[in-house]
Motif scaffolding. Structure first.
Motif, PDB file in Angstrom:
ATOM      1  N   PRO A 166      21.421  -2.089  49.913  1.00 53.83           N
ATOM      2  CA  PRO A 166      20.043  -2.259  50.406  1.00 53.83           C
ATOM      3  C   PRO A 166      19.958  -2.371  51.926  1.00 53.83           C
ATOM      4  O   PRO A 166      19.046  -1.817  52.542  1.00 53.83           O
ATOM      5  CB  PRO A 166      19.580  -3.547  49.716  1.00 53.83           C
ATOM      6  CG  PRO A 166      20.437  -3.673  48.502  1.00 53.83           C
ATOM      7  CD  PRO A 166      21.748  -3.091  48.877  1.00 53.83           C
ATOM      8  N   LEU A 167      20.919  -3.068  52.531  1.00 55.33           N
ATOM      9  CA  LEU A 167      20.887  -3.220  53.984  1.00 55.33           C
ATOM     10  C   LEU A 167      21.172  -1.893  54.686  1.00 55.33           C
ATOM     11  O   LEU A 167      20.516  -1.544  55.671  1.00 55.33           O
ATOM     12  CB  LEU A 167      21.912  -4.280  54.420  1.00 55.33           C
ATOM     13  CG  LEU A 167      21.532  -5.730  54.145  1.00 55.33           C
ATOM     14  CD1 LEU A 167      22.704  -6.667  54.448  1.00 55.33           C
ATOM     15  CD2 LEU A 167      20.324  -6.142  54.978  1.00 55.33           C
ATOM     16  N   GLU A 168      22.136  -1.131  54.163  1.00 55.28           N
ATOM     17  CA  GLU A 168      22.429   0.175  54.775  1.00 55.28           C
ATOM     18  C   GLU A 168      21.222   1.093  54.698  1.00 55.28           C
ATOM     19  O   GLU A 168      20.906   1.815  55.654  1.00 55.28           O
ATOM     20  CB  GLU A 168      23.637   0.804  54.086  1.00 55.28           C
ATOM     21  CG  GLU A 168      24.970   0.201  54.500  1.00 55.28           C
ATOM     22  CD  GLU A 168      26.131   0.930  53.847  1.00 55.28           C
ATOM     23  OE1 GLU A 168      25.971   1.401  52.704  1.00 55.28           O
ATOM     24  OE2 GLU A 168      27.190   1.025  54.484  1.00 55.28           O
ATOM     25  N   ASP A 169      20.543   1.079  53.566  1.00 52.65           N
ATOM     26  CA  ASP A 169      19.349   1.915  53.427  1.00 52.65           C
ATOM     27  C   ASP A 169      18.260   1.480  54.411  1.00 52.65           C
ATOM     28  O   ASP A 169      17.557   2.326  54.980  1.00 52.65           O
ATOM     29  CB  ASP A 169      18.827   1.839  51.988  1.00 52.65           C
ATOM     30  CG  ASP A 169      19.795   2.458  50.991  1.00 52.65           C
ATOM     31  OD1 ASP A 169      20.682   3.231  51.425  1.00 52.65           O
ATOM     32  OD2 ASP A 169      19.686   2.146  49.783  1.00 52.65           O
ATOM     33  N   PHE A 170      18.114   0.188  54.619  1.00 55.42           N
ATOM     34  CA  PHE A 170      17.098  -0.299  55.559  1.00 55.42           C
ATOM     35  C   PHE A 170      17.450   0.085  56.989  1.00 55.42           C
ATOM     36  O   PHE A 170      16.584   0.522  57.757  1.00 55.42           O
ATOM     37  CB  PHE A 170      16.958  -1.820  55.423  1.00 55.42           C
ATOM     38  CG  PHE A 170      15.957  -2.429  56.375  1.00 55.42           C
ATOM     39  CD1 PHE A 170      14.609  -2.334  56.140  1.00 55.42           C
ATOM     40  CD2 PHE A 170      16.387  -3.091  57.519  1.00 55.42           C
ATOM     41  CE1 PHE A 170      13.676  -2.888  57.012  1.00 55.42           C
ATOM     42  CE2 PHE A 170      15.483  -3.645  58.397  1.00 55.42           C
ATOM     43  CZ  PHE A 170      14.120  -3.543  58.142  1.00 55.42           C
ATOM     44  N   PHE A 171      18.719  -0.082  57.354  1.00 53.80           N
ATOM     45  CA  PHE A 171      19.141   0.295  58.710  1.00 53.80           C
ATOM     46  C   PHE A 171      18.870   1.781  58.965  1.00 53.80           C
ATOM     47  O   PHE A 171      18.411   2.170  60.037  1.00 53.80           O
ATOM     48  CB  PHE A 171      20.634   0.010  58.908  1.00 53.80           C
ATOM     49  CG  PHE A 171      21.005  -1.443  58.783  1.00 53.80           C
ATOM     50  CD1 PHE A 171      20.039  -2.433  58.936  1.00 53.80           C
ATOM     51  CD2 PHE A 171      22.320  -1.831  58.503  1.00 53.80           C
ATOM     52  CE1 PHE A 171      20.378  -3.775  58.818  1.00 53.80           C
ATOM     53  CE2 PHE A 171      22.654  -3.162  58.382  1.00 53.80           C
ATOM     54  CZ  PHE A 171      21.676  -4.136  58.536  1.00 53.80           C
TER      55      PHE A 171
END
Length: 577
Positions: free
Chosen positions: A463-468
């Motif tokens: 989820p964090l990689e997708d947000f970044f």
């Protein structure tokens, strides 16, 4: 001075410690001050009927005339020459019917004395002479810093063109305020006040009387009495008029404690057991509503500039915590004209909602600040808005907003996306346990440092990689570089887990080594029948499969070794003595 002369002028006079001098004129109607050409400030006039008392003393730029007013205010005129005393004395006697009191300051340099509260200022006297005075208009806040210590904070304007806390003088004071006159500013002073004192109040006739009105005077802690009196004199918390709304016992995570919130037209006040704060709405730079991942609480985070000060500690953020299901019913203390005029469409007359929603809406209506919430582009693995992590040893939650990161509660950390150079995702160490968590290092632009968010659950990586990626943030994933090392560590751990027999054999080898070393004990047993030697012999005769076997044999007391069974009670009896 001629008796017929109706106006007297003095040049080079500073009004209320203004930056630039001006010209002051005295007449029967009052006085007027005008800044010199090119100097800052506005014209100032004062009615002579407001004069109550006048003092002459040594000032910062020569000699000073201090005029006390009927409305508990005061005016300072600095820059007179010593030879002008007689002339000024005659002006006040003829024009206003007042004497000019000559007041000398204490020059001993002592830091102990007596604090006296006047109508317009707090005087610190040494041997009945004033060492310094503090106008109440310069006091922005006061707190009990200890059992016998009171901290007094002075107002800090955003620029050099703001008036005092009470702002009752106006005019030239807006340009000539003491704390706005220089780069170096006195921001806090502390008084140590031991012992007890009698609480009194001033009646209309000016006489002191005890609060209870009885013959026996009640004793109070002197520091508490000083604090309460200064709060009343400086009108701290009451300068904005009546409260529009009040919220009691709101839990604050930063600074830690429970504070009542009083909301005024231009500011709000935090009331705690030890500290009180008055914060103008203009100091609010950020207002965030953050749902806590526990599904039970909601956090309200307020960014302040200048930050809140508590002694030497600064708090750039207030973090409040509310229970989501706790509802309140409140009616604003506001006239319909004001509600339908200035605050039309911003505030409601009555609220009956969860407390965090009411507080946020009232803050938004009074301050005009936008409420920022977590970005809709991010949802954690557990369908939450925040990710659990740590900064150093402080555990908290990291929220992904539309334009920034926010970590709460302590230390509250705000990182705008525009200031980020690169985000590095990595693990610490090569252990298999490290695969369960990972770290994020946010490096700032222009060498502004970096912030490490550690112990993030491995499930939150995607989820964090997708947000970044969605926000166009530059990232670097170092976790893939050490994958081979992690696999090797996992295989090694698996081998270790399946080698129990080899470990037992190794223990057996160590037991045989012990047998060689303790063979002397066995011989010693034969010669002396020592009880201690029997204990060593028991270890020697064990199978070497570990201490468990030895304990089983000792508990069972089998027939295979009768001498040991017979002698073991003697050992216990001996050690019990």
């Amino acid at each position: 001075m001629s008796e017929r002369k109706t106006v007297e002028e003095f040049n080079g006079i500073y009004l209320d410690l203004s930056r630039q001098p001006g010209k002051v004129k005295f007449a029967e109607a009052g006085l007027a001050w005008k800044p010199a050409a090119g100097g800052g400030g506005e014209n100032f006039a004062l009615d002579g009927q407001q004069f109550v008392n006048c003092q002459w003393s040594r000032g910062a730029r020569g000699h000073e005339v201090k005029i006390l007013l009927r409305d508990s205010g005061l005016v300072q005129l600095d820059g007179f020459e010593a030879e002008e005393y007689d002339r000024v004395h005659k002006i006040f006697r003829l024009f206003y019917g007042l004497g000019l009191e000559h007041k000398d300051h204490a020059l001993k340099g002592w830091n102990w004395g007596k604090g006296e509260f006047g109508k317009a200022e707090l005087a610190f006297n040494v041997q009945n002479r004033p060492a310094f005075e503090i106008p109440y208009s310069e006091v922005s806040n006061t707190n009990l810093a200890g059992k016998n210590e009171v901290a007094v904070e002075f107002a800090l304007p955003a620029g050099g063109n703001e008036t005092g806390t009470n702002g009752h003088l106006g005019g030239a004071r807006t340009k000539g305020r003491k704390s706005g006159a220089g780069k170096d500013q006195l921001v806090e002073m502390r008084f140590y006040i031991p012992g007890t004192a009698t609480k009194k109040e001033n009646e209309e006739d000016g006489e002191d009387k005890s609060m209870d009105g009885s013959e026996g005077e009640e004793q109070h802690n002197a520091a508490n009495l000083f604090y309460e009196t200064l709060m009343e004199k400086a009108e701290i918390g009451e300068v904005a008029g009546d409260t529009f709304a009040t919220f009691l016992e709101v839990l604050h995570l930063t600074p830690r404690g429970r504070f009542g919130i009083d909301m005024y037209e231009a500011s709000f006040r935090l009331r705690g057991k030890t500290y009180d704060y008055k914060i103008p709405y203009d100091n609010i730079k950020k207002f965030m509503l953050l749902p806590k991942p526990d599904d039970l609480h909601t956090l309200i985070t307020i960014g302040l500039d200048p930050p809140l000060r508590q002694g030497q500690t600064r708090y750039p953020f207030l973090v409040m915590q509310f229970k989501r299901e706790e509802e309140v019913t409140i009616e604003l203390n506001m006239t319909k004209e004001l509600l339908e005029g200035k605050y039309k469409g911003k505030l409601n007359e009555r609220y009956e909602q969860p407390q965090h929603t009411v507080v946020a809406q009232v803050f938004r209506g009074l301050s005009g600040k936008k409420i920022v919430q977590p970005s809709k582009d991010f949802v954690s693995h557990h369908q939450q808005s925040g990710v659990k992590c740590s900064i150093k040893a402080n555990e908290g939650h990291l929220y992904c907003l539309d334009k920034s990161f926010m970590f709460v509660p302590k230390p509250a950390t705000y990182i705008p996306f525009d200031n980020i150079s690169v985000i590095v995702m990595s693990r610490v160490g090569g252990a298999v346990s490290a695969s369960r968590t990972f770290d994020i290092t946010v490096t700032m632009k222009n060498g502004a440092g970096e912030t490490l968010f550690s112990n993030i659950n491995r499930e939150e990586q995607k989820p964090l990689e997708d947000f970044f990626q969605a926000k166009g943030l530059r990232t670097k994933n170092e976790m893939t570089d050490d994958s081979s090392a992690l696999i090797a560590a996992a295989l090694k751990d698996a081998d270790m887990a399946s080698s129990d027999e080899e470990v037992v054999a190794a223990r057996a080898d160590r037991g045989s080594a012990d047998e060689d070393e303790e063979s002397v004990d066995e011989d010693f047993k034969t010669d002396s029948e020592s009880d201690v030697a029997e204990e060593y012999d028991s270890a020697h005769e064990s199978s070497g499969s570990g201490s468990d076997a030895e304990m089983v044999d000792g508990d069972a007391g089998g027939d295979s070794d009768p001498p040991e069974v017979a002698e073991r009670p003697k050992k216990k009896a001996k050690t019990s003595k």
